[in-house]
Design an enzyme around this catalytic site. Structure first.
Site, PDB file in Angstrom:
ATOM      1  CB  VAL A  12      55.708 -37.448  16.186  1.00  0.00           C
ATOM      2  CG1 VAL A  12      56.219 -38.587  15.316  1.00  0.00           C
ATOM      3  CG2 VAL A  12      56.457 -37.376  17.501  1.00  0.00           C
ATOM      4  CB  ILE A  39      53.440 -52.002  20.332  1.00  0.00           C
ATOM      5  CG1 ILE A  39      54.915 -52.353  20.506  1.00  0.00           C
ATOM      6  CG2 ILE A  39      53.302 -50.515  20.013  1.00  0.00           C
ATOM      7  CD1 ILE A  39      55.346 -53.575  19.788  1.00  0.00           C
ATOM      8  CE1 TYR A  94      47.603 -35.974  24.018  1.00  0.00           C
ATOM      9  CE2 TYR A  94      49.072 -34.080  23.958  1.00  0.00           C
ATOM     10  CZ  TYR A  94      48.842 -35.429  23.732  1.00  0.00           C
ATOM     11  OH  TYR A  94      49.847 -36.228  23.230  1.00  0.00           O
ATOM     12  CG  ASP A 114      37.963 -48.541  23.233  1.00  0.00           C
ATOM     13  OD1 ASP A 114      38.906 -47.992  23.827  1.00  0.00           O
ATOM     14  OD2 ASP A 114      36.939 -47.942  22.869  1.00  0.00           O
ATOM     15  CG  ASN A 157      51.954 -45.625  20.851  1.00  0.00           C
ATOM     16  OD1 ASN A 157      52.559 -44.559  20.721  1.00  0.00           O
ATOM     17  ND2 ASN A 157      51.074 -46.043  19.943  1.00  0.00           N
ATOM     18  CE  LYS A 215      49.972 -38.511  25.752  1.00  0.00           C
ATOM     19  NZ  LYS A 215      50.345 -39.933  25.597  1.00  0.00           N
TER      20      LYS A 215
HETATM   21  P1  NDP Z   1      48.218 -41.831  15.815  1.00  0.00           P
HETATM   22  O1  NDP Z   1      46.860 -41.210  15.811  1.00  0.00           O
HETATM   23  O2  NDP Z   1      48.924 -41.962  14.538  1.00  0.00           O
HETATM   24  O3  NDP Z   1      48.167 -43.246  16.531  1.00  0.00           O
HETATM   25  C1  NDP Z   1      47.409 -43.450  17.706  1.00  0.00           C
HETATM   26  C2  NDP Z   1      47.243 -44.939  17.943  1.00  0.00           C
HETATM   27  O4  NDP Z   1      46.522 -45.106  19.186  1.00  0.00           O
HETATM   28  C3  NDP Z   1      46.447 -45.626  16.862  1.00  0.00           C
HETATM   29  O5  NDP Z   1      47.049 -46.863  16.545  1.00  0.00           O
HETATM   30  C4  NDP Z   1      45.092 -45.853  17.494  1.00  0.00           C
HETATM   31  O6  NDP Z   1      44.527 -47.053  16.991  1.00  0.00           O
HETATM   32  C5  NDP Z   1      45.470 -46.031  18.965  1.00  0.00           C
HETATM   33  N1  NDP Z   1      44.353 -45.752  19.849  1.00  0.00           N
HETATM   34  C6  NDP Z   1      43.738 -44.560  20.057  1.00  0.00           C
HETATM   35  N2  NDP Z   1      42.702 -44.716  20.886  1.00  0.00           N
HETATM   36  C7  NDP Z   1      42.660 -46.036  21.214  1.00  0.00           C
HETATM   37  C8  NDP Z   1      41.799 -46.810  22.025  1.00  0.00           C
HETATM   38  N3  NDP Z   1      40.771 -46.273  22.681  1.00  0.00           N
HETATM   39  N4  NDP Z   1      42.040 -48.135  22.139  1.00  0.00           N
HETATM   40  C9  NDP Z   1      43.070 -48.687  21.471  1.00  0.00           C
HETATM   41  N5  NDP Z   1      43.919 -48.012  20.692  1.00  0.00           N
HETATM   42  C10 NDP Z   1      43.711 -46.687  20.558  1.00  0.00           C
HETATM   43  O7  NDP Z   1      49.066 -40.911  16.819  1.00  0.00           O
HETATM   44  P2  NDP Z   1      50.570 -41.036  17.368  1.00  0.00           P
HETATM   45  O8  NDP Z   1      51.264 -42.210  16.843  1.00  0.00           O
HETATM   46  O9  NDP Z   1      51.182 -39.716  17.206  1.00  0.00           O
HETATM   47  O10 NDP Z   1      50.259 -41.217  18.926  1.00  0.00           O
HETATM   48  C11 NDP Z   1      50.797 -42.271  19.703  1.00  0.00           C
HETATM   49  C12 NDP Z   1      51.070 -41.739  21.100  1.00  0.00           C
HETATM   50  O11 NDP Z   1      52.067 -40.727  21.017  1.00  0.00           O
HETATM   51  C13 NDP Z   1      49.881 -41.087  21.809  1.00  0.00           C
HETATM   52  O12 NDP Z   1      49.885 -41.491  23.156  1.00  0.00           O
HETATM   53  C14 NDP Z   1      50.168 -39.608  21.699  1.00  0.00           C
HETATM   54  O13 NDP Z   1      49.576 -38.872  22.728  1.00  0.00           O
HETATM   55  C15 NDP Z   1      51.679 -39.619  21.793  1.00  0.00           C
HETATM   56  N6  NDP Z   1      52.372 -38.438  21.292  1.00  0.00           N
HETATM   57  C16 NDP Z   1      52.236 -38.036  19.976  1.00  0.00           C
HETATM   58  C17 NDP Z   1      52.913 -36.927  19.547  1.00  0.00           C
HETATM   59  C18 NDP Z   1      52.773 -36.408  18.147  1.00  0.00           C
HETATM   60  O14 NDP Z   1      53.161 -35.243  17.906  1.00  0.00           O
HETATM   61  N7  NDP Z   1      52.276 -37.166  17.204  1.00  0.00           N
HETATM   62  C19 NDP Z   1      53.815 -36.182  20.420  1.00  0.00           C
HETATM   63  C20 NDP Z   1      53.880 -36.690  21.768  1.00  0.00           C
HETATM   64  C21 NDP Z   1      53.191 -37.779  22.163  1.00  0.00           C
HETATM   65  P3  NDP Z   1      42.983 -47.267  16.624  1.00  0.00           P
HETATM   66  O15 NDP Z   1      42.437 -45.955  16.160  1.00  0.00           O
HETATM   67  O16 NDP Z   1      43.023 -48.331  15.568  1.00  0.00           O
HETATM   68  O17 NDP Z   1      42.365 -47.751  17.886  1.00  0.00           O
HETATM   69  C1  8X3 Z   2      51.678 -34.173  21.172  1.00  0.00           C
HETATM   70  C2  8X3 Z   2      52.555 -32.999  21.082  1.00  0.00           C
HETATM   71  O1  8X3 Z   2      52.709 -30.490  21.511  1.00  0.00           O
HETATM   72  O2  8X3 Z   2      50.789 -31.299  20.256  1.00  0.00           O
HETATM   73  O3  8X3 Z   2      51.748 -34.752  22.425  1.00  0.00           O
HETATM   74  O4  8X3 Z   2      50.934 -31.651  22.614  1.00  0.00           O
HETATM   75  S1  8X3 Z   2      51.687 -31.545  21.405  1.00  0.00           S
END
Ligand code: NDP
Ligand code: 8X3
Length: 251
Positions: free
Chosen positions: A185, A6, A152, A59, A86, A156
């Site tokens: 979320v 993951i 963004y 990264d 993710n 997506k």
């Molecule tokens: P968080 O910010 O809580 O988690 C994001 C995760 O991505 C962190 O673990 C971060 O780890 C990791 N990450 C970011 N950039 C990098 C990088 N360059 N290299 C490695 N790891 C990276 O956000 P979410 O859990 O909400 O987001 C997870 C996914 O879900 C994303 O793809 C987001 O676009 C998607 N999403 C989120 C929604 C929401 O409303 N929250 C809705 C729809 C989609 P670290 O900083 O330690 O590297």
């Molecule tokens: C995250 C949800 O609606 O902020 O992907 O783009 S939204």
């Protein structure tokens, strides 16, 4: 035991998915850039579940580093059954003319290129075994657009396109490719988008019950636990109070 990798498991959806799959009996590879969090979470998982855990700090935007680390997995970790792409982020919510090129690059590099780099490293292992399941975390922003979402949303939409393309390309190898596309979320997503502005981030989730990271983990667990002849190809998951990218019923 099966193995799941993951990306972006230091927070939010990735962390919840890693924990859920550990609880389902998977050995877990967790990745992220924040080493302290990775190690803390790794220790927690090992303590709470009978799972082997491999934390990998890198990264996903760095093609060389990603290829090197994922290309030199210990042999016992190479049989990856599930890859959850993710790791991702939004940066900013400005219209294009006021947007920051640095933000655009971060989103494109992480959400599109990072997904490509990780998949390029892991897919050959699945192809060799003629099995595997790749789940890409898209978004409602990959189905619709909204003002200020420009780059963004484009990233997506790219995840949506790549998911469909990958499904075709990996079809001959018995690899399932799926997408889960969440609406709002409550994670660190908005805190990252608004660069640490807690007040602005909290306002995103005010007045309704947003999805929790565990809700998405639950869907992913359902997807990966289907029998081998079933592929849940694409799932849009919304809070009950949401009917579109910008249509949220707040009370
Ligand atoms: P968080 O910010 O809580 O988690 C994001 C995760 O991505 C962190 O673990 C971060 O780890 C990791 N990450 C970011 N950039 C990098 C990088 N360059 N290299 C490695 N790891 C990276 O956000 P979410 O859990 O909400 O987001 C997870 C996914 O879900 C994303 O793809 C987001 O676009 C998607 N999403 C989120 C929604 C929401 O409303 N929250 C809705 C729809 C989609 P670290 O900083 O330690 O590297
Ligand atoms: C995250 C949800 O609606 O902020 O992907 O783009 S939204």
């Amino acid at each position: 035991m099966k193995t799941a990798l993951i990306t972006g498991a230091t927070s939010g959806i990735g962390r919840a998915t890693a924990e859920r799959l550990a609880a389902e009996g998977y050995n877990i590879i967790i990745t992220g850039r924040r080493k302290d969090r990775l190690l803390e979470f790794s220790g927690y998982l090992k303590n709470a579940y009978p799972a082997e855990v491999l934390p990998l700090c890198f990264d996903v935007c760095d093609f060389g580093q990603t290829g090197k680390i994922l290309g030199s997995l210990p042999v016992t970790w190479q049989d990856i059954d599930v890859l959850v792409n993710n790791a991702g982020l939004a940066a900013g919510l400005e219209p294009l003319d006021g947007g920051q090129p640095d933000d655009w690059q971060r989103m494109i590099d992480t959400n599109i290129k990072g997904l490509l780099y990780v998949t390029k490293a892991i897919a050959p292992l699945m192809i060799a075994r003629r099995k595997g399941h790749i789940i890409n975390v898209g978004s409602i922003a990959g189905r619709e657009v909204y003002a200020g979402g420009n780059v963004y949303c484009a990233t997506k939409h790219a995840v949506d396109a790549l998911t469909k393309s990958m499904r075709m390309e990996f079809l001959p190898y018995g690899i399932r490719v799926s997408q889960v596309a969440p609406g709002a979320v409550e994670t660190e997503f908005s805190l990252v988008r608004f660069k640490g502005d807690r007040k602005r981030a909290d306002a995103v989730y005010e007045g309704f019950h947003p999805l929790e990271a565990a809700d998405i983990a639950d869907v992913i667990a359902y997807m990966v636990n289907r029998p081998p002849h079933v592929n849940i190809a694409d799932v849009l998951v919304l809070p009950a109070a949401q009917a579109g990218a910008t249509m949220i019923h707040r009370t």
